[in-house]
Design an enzyme around this catalytic site. Structure first.
Site, PDB file in Angstrom:
ATOM      1  N   TRP A 100       0.855  -1.186   0.000  1.00 47.96           N
ATOM      2  CA  TRP A 100       0.000   0.000   0.000  1.00 47.96           C
ATOM      3  C   TRP A 100       0.896   1.243   0.000  1.00 47.96           C
ATOM      4  CZ3 TRP A 100      -0.391   3.901   3.782  1.00 47.96           C
ATOM      5  CH2 TRP A 100      -1.384   4.853   3.516  1.00 47.96           C
TER       6      TRP A 100
ATOM      7  N   ASP B 282     -15.733   8.962   0.116  1.00 53.09           N
ATOM      8  CA  ASP B 282     -16.309   8.182   1.215  1.00 53.09           C
ATOM      9  C   ASP B 282     -16.992   9.088   2.255  1.00 53.09           C
ATOM     10  OD1 ASP B 282     -16.805   6.181   2.981  1.00 53.09           O
ATOM     11  OD2 ASP B 282     -14.715   5.574   3.260  1.00 53.09           O
TER      12      ASP B 282
ATOM     13  N   ARG C 217      -9.977  -3.289   7.819  1.00 53.97           N
ATOM     14  CA  ARG C 217     -10.533  -1.931   7.944  1.00 53.97           C
ATOM     15  C   ARG C 217     -11.967  -1.997   8.502  1.00 53.97           C
ATOM     16  NH1 ARG C 217     -11.927   2.932   3.678  1.00 53.97           N
ATOM     17  NH2 ARG C 217     -10.918   4.572   4.822  1.00 53.97           N
TER      18      ARG C 217
ATOM     19  N   LYS D  72     -16.417   6.500  -8.534  1.00 56.14           N
ATOM     20  CA  LYS D  72     -15.155   5.934  -8.040  1.00 56.14           C
ATOM     21  C   LYS D  72     -15.532   4.661  -7.295  1.00 56.14           C
ATOM     22  CE  LYS D  72     -11.276   6.957  -4.931  1.00 56.14           C
ATOM     23  NZ  LYS D  72     -10.674   7.996  -4.082  1.00 56.14           N
TER      24      LYS D  72
ATOM     25  N   ASP E 132     -14.379   1.796  -5.134  1.00 54.59           N
ATOM     26  CA  ASP E 132     -13.271   1.475  -4.230  1.00 54.59           C
ATOM     27  C   ASP E 132     -13.396   0.042  -3.720  1.00 54.59           C
ATOM     28  OD1 ASP E 132     -11.051   1.877  -2.646  1.00 54.59           O
ATOM     29  OD2 ASP E 132     -11.856   3.609  -1.568  1.00 54.59           O
ATOM     30  N   MET E 133     -12.339  -0.487  -3.151  1.00 57.36           N
ATOM     31  CA  MET E 133     -12.345  -1.837  -2.576  1.00 57.36           C
ATOM     32  C   MET E 133     -11.166  -1.883  -1.606  1.00 57.36           C
ATOM     33  SD  MET E 133     -11.226  -5.105  -2.410  1.00 57.36           S
ATOM     34  CE  MET E 133      -9.854  -5.043  -3.505  1.00 57.36           C
TER      35      MET E 133
ATOM     36  N   CYS F 285     -10.538   1.574  -7.975  1.00 58.06           N
ATOM     37  CA  CYS F 285      -9.647   1.948  -6.878  1.00 58.06           C
ATOM     38  C   CYS F 285      -9.662   0.793  -5.900  1.00 58.06           C
ATOM     39  CB  CYS F 285     -10.207   3.208  -6.219  1.00 58.06           C
ATOM     40  SG  CYS F 285      -9.394   3.675  -4.683  1.00 58.06           S
TER      41      CYS F 285
ATOM     42  N   ASP G 259      -2.737   5.657  -3.146  1.00 60.31           N
ATOM     43  CA  ASP G 259      -3.126   6.628  -2.126  1.00 60.31           C
ATOM     44  C   ASP G 259      -1.965   7.560  -1.813  1.00 60.31           C
ATOM     45  OD1 ASP G 259      -5.723   6.002  -1.761  1.00 60.31           O
ATOM     46  OD2 ASP G 259      -5.422   4.707  -0.023  1.00 60.31           O
TER      47      ASP G 259
HETATM   48  C1  DGJ Z   1      -9.160   4.300  -0.208  1.00 58.97           C
HETATM   49  C2  DGJ Z   1      -8.976   5.117  -1.449  1.00 58.97           C
HETATM   50  O1  DGJ Z   1      -7.797   4.753  -2.088  1.00 58.97           O
HETATM   51  C3  DGJ Z   1      -8.996   6.582  -1.078  1.00 58.97           C
HETATM   52  O2  DGJ Z   1      -8.765   7.360  -2.213  1.00 58.97           O
HETATM   53  C4  DGJ Z   1     -10.308   6.931  -0.449  1.00 58.97           C
HETATM   54  O3  DGJ Z   1     -11.336   6.804  -1.392  1.00 58.97           O
HETATM   55  C5  DGJ Z   1     -10.554   6.032   0.754  1.00 58.97           C
HETATM   56  N1  DGJ Z   1     -10.406   4.654   0.433  1.00 58.97           N
HETATM   57  C6  DGJ Z   1     -11.937   6.284   1.311  1.00 58.97           C
HETATM   58  O4  DGJ Z   1     -12.251   5.392   2.291  1.00 58.97           O
END
Ligand code: DGJ
Length: 754
Positions: free
Chosen positions: A210, A378, A454, A487, A489-490, A537, A559
């Site tokens: 990460w 988020d 998380r 967007k 996300d995961m 993402c 990130d």
């Molecule tokens: C992880 C993403 O990579 C971030 O850009 C953001 O959207 C956060 N999650 C939000 O929880």
């Protein structure tokens, strides 16, 4: 003397009936294999393009070896251990790891797949339920389908090969069909397998974690297996599903390299096994570890696609092929070729702490600076004040946004901005209405502890009703509000992998079925909302893979938005993926990931080489800073067509030497325009001279270098270069400003029209 002249190099697939040889001729490569005397397929050659000769039988490696196990009695030369294989099995004299394995009802894993027939046709077939590269016109590619058959178990394997006409690309996948009546277990089903003649290669991989995704690592091949893989349920940040084999002398611009990339977003294996005779077997496919697919009578299993790229123009040559292919024949939809909007994302500006007023002020300020799209990240749904709750409850948190998403989106649209929204469709929080209603909808094993990541749990996307439900919730939001961008996300890897909806003998199918569910949801959303731009993402770039690029033409690269860290991340990512796929944002300083302070100019000059966004509280900027951002956005808009569609060249690597300097550039297709970026991490006292040698422009054309009085021939800029003085010299002298640490410079050049 008979000289064969090939005026125009045509790619094509030849079958020599007499010799039983297949020759796939790409633009600059040849790939040759044959039907062996046991009716299985033997590999002969993969490398620089050669002529279609009368026979390639001299490439057989059938020397008798003292310790070899042999197929035919009385024949000590025919051993599958010494012959190179095309789609090898284990157990019949080849001791290397196989491309596939099928367990039968009697416990046997022995198979005998013999050549049955083949067909060669124009075009490229779709892979059912799976992402894959495609053609728009039939004549862009040719496909070879070879059917192999095992009589005893009445099972068929179809090997699919597609060669592209104008790109050095060969794609492969396999389809297994059980035509008999017994239950078979497919315990391994790789997408490609290539036995290279020797092992004098280095293996390149993109590895990390990460916030430091896709760093470039290179190692010399050694006897035995060397591999990268994922067991996390996603393609992962730890290893990207990519490897390349290059010669030691191959560099960015010259030399031979073979790229392997997997069009898949789940567990994978990419492995090279160097055997006792220095043959290197490359395998790429779904990770056989923790995988099994029950193939009942009449059922088929299609493997995802592996994309193999050949280059004799070094690593840049390989990357440019991948980038062009993925930009034009993997990414799809209305946004594929459209200029992407400059966006602002509120995540690092507010995290979970926002209300409508705050969002509107950021949006208004951003609009004044030239931003085109506002992305609400988020925290807008359920009661999501932190990362412990509400995933799965995709309805507006009215405490924060009293007018709902549609109210906010309408107001943002009225400001003249497009509106984008964040979702994490595959997840659920325990504190949520969705979990209360459907606690068994998560990936889990009954009576076992459930680990979290998380604070969240993975929805069981192997179940259609789960995907249906999430689709309905998301579609309701997308229908109700003017949303132009999503967007997706995961943010966690899988644990305790199991599905209560599947029988015991299908539990090892869950991770693959999950990914098929993800693809299904993407497919439905992109089909029904074709105007929405999707950006994938996964905690930054944990699923930056070609599988998702098929649905979402761009991805959040990392990130980590620190400009210096991004140099490495974007450099590594560019090994395979186009600039049009890389989300790149300018964020606040001190940077939130590494606390580094870099100038606004440097942050933008790195983010220009991607799809530009801002991710900071613009309302807190000084007037000078705002002016600077305005100019940056204006510059980007003027050049984004070039950045999105141009040819990208890596010039100086942050992974070589002391890594202090990085440089890259992008050149327009007609070579009339180019932009180069030069970056230095630390200032050095009284350093030697340095220059930047450009690439890819036209030797004989004259270019103007913006912000200088000079005009130069392409040949001068490429061979004599641009002398770097001033901010890179480290000394503050009269008229010359010392740049200090984290310095960058952008060079824009355009041809002088005469
Ligand atoms: C992880 C993403 O990579 C971030 O850009 C953001 O959207 C956060 N999650 C939000 O929880």
């Amino acid at each position: 003397m008979h000289v064969v002249k090939e005026a125009v190099k045509q790619s094509g697939i030849h079958f020599n009936e007499q010799e039983k040889e297949f020759h796939i001729q790409g633009k600059d490569f040849s790939y040759i294999f044959t039907i062996l005397k046991n009716n299985q397929l033997g590999h002969l050659y993969f490398g620089k393009r050669i002529h279609q000769g009368a026979s390639f039988s001299h490439l057989y490696t059938t020397e008798p070896k003292a310790t070899a196990s042999c197929v035919f009695e009385g024949d000590i030369a025919f051993s599958l251990d010494t012959l190179k294989q095309e789609y090898p099995a284990y157990g019949t004299s080849d001791y290397r790891e196989p491309a596939f394995q099928i367990e039968q009802e009697n416990g046997s894993r022995i198979t005998n797949f013999e050549y049955k027939n083949h067909v060669i046709y124009q075009g490229k077939p779709k892979l059912n339920g799976l992402p894959a590269t495609y053609v728009e016109k039939e004549d862009e590619a040719q496909t070879l389908e070879i059917t192999l058959y095992d009589k005893l178990i009445e099972t068929e394997i179809v090997l699919l090969y597609t060669v592209f006409k104008n790109l050095n690309v060969l794609t492969r996948s396999s389809r297994f069909t059980n035509k008999g009546s017994q239950k078979l277990n497919l315990t391994r089903a790789m997408s490609t397998s290539v036995d290279f003649f020797d092992s004098d290669y280095e293996m390149v991989q993109l590895s990390g974690a990460w916030a430091r995704e896709r760093h470039v690592f290179t190692r010399a091949l050694q006897p035995g297996t060397q591999s990268i893989s994922s067991t996390r349920g996603t393609s992962s940040t730890q290893q990207n599903p990519f490897i390349a084999l290059k010669r030691k002398e191959t560099n960015e611009h010259a030399g031979e390299v073979f790229g392997f990339n997997f069009v898949y977003s789940g567990n994978f294996l990419a492995q090279v096994e160097v055997d006792q005779y220095n043959v290197s077997r490359v395998l790429m496919g779904i990770n056989p570890f923790d995988f099994n697919w029950l193939l009942e009578a009449g059922e088929s299993f299609q493997t995802p696609e592996a994309v193999m790229v050949y280059s004799d123009q070094g690593l840049n040559g390989m990357s440019q092929t991948y980038q062009t292919l993925y930009r034009t024949r993997l990414a799809r939809g209305r946004w594929r070729d459209k200029e992407r909007p400059v966006l602002i994302n509120n995540w690092e500006a507010t995290y979970f702490d926002f209300n409508e007023e705050k969002i509107l002020t950021i949006a208004q300020t951003a609009k004044d600076l030239g931003v085109e799209l506002f992305v609400l990240d988020d925290g807008w749904f359920g009661k999501r004040d932190n990362d412990k709750t509400s995933l799965g409850d995709w309805f507006t948190d009215k405490r924060k946004l009293p007018n709902g998403i549609s109210g906010l989106a309408t107001k943002i649209t009225e400001l003249g901005l497009k509106f984008g929204l964040w979702f994490e469709p595959e997840m659920v929080s325990k504190i949520s209405e969705l979990y209360q209603k459907h606690p068994d909808w998560i990936i889990h094993v009954p009576d076992r502890h459930r680990s979290h990541g998380r604070n969240q749990f993975v929805l069981d996307f192997s179940r259609k009703e789960v995907v249906d439900h999430i689709y309905e919730m998301m579609a309701a939001v997308l229908k109700e509000a003017p949303i132009s961008y999503v967007k997706w996300d995961m943010n966690r890897y899988m644990t305790e992998i199991g599905s209560v909806a599947l029988p015991a003998d299908r539990q090892k199918e869950v991770s693959h079925r999950y990914i098929l569910g993800v693809y299904d949801l993407y497919d439905r959303l992109t089909t029904n909302f074709p105007d929405v731009l999707f950006e994938s993402c996964a905690s930054g770039g944990a699923r930056f893979d070609p599988g998702l690029l098929y649905y979402a033409p761009q991805a959040w690269t990392s990130d980590d938005t620190d400009a210096m860290e991004r140099l490495k991340i974007q450099y590594g990512t560019s090994f395979v993926y186009p600039l049009s796929s890389m989300g790149a944002h300018v964020s606040a300083v001190p940077n939130h990931q590494v606390k580094r302070i870099t100038s606004l100019e440097t942050r933008a000059s790195v983010a220009y080489f991607g799809m530009l966004g801002y991710e900071l509280d613009v309302t807190k900027m000084t007037e000078d800073e705002k002016q600077c951002v305005k100019e940056q956005i204006a510059f980007y808009k003027e050049n984004r067509r070039l950045i999105q569609n141009g040819t990208f060249y890596r010039l100086k690597s942050p992974f070589e030497g002391d890594g202090n300097v990085t440089a890259w550039m992008v050149v327009s297709e007609d070579q009339k325009e180019a932009i180069a970026g030069y970056y230095q991490v630390l200032a050095r006292p009284n350093p030697g001279f340095s220059r930047l040698l450009l690439k890819g422009i036209n030797e004989g054309l004259e270019y103007r270098l913006e912000n200088t009085a000079g005009t130069y021939y392409g040949s001068t800029l490429m061979h004599a270069g641009i002398l770097l003085t001033g901010e890179f010299s480290g000394i503050e002298a009269e008229g010359i400003k010392h740049g200090g640490d984290f310095t960058s410079r952008i060079f824009k050049l355009h041809v002088i029209e005469k």
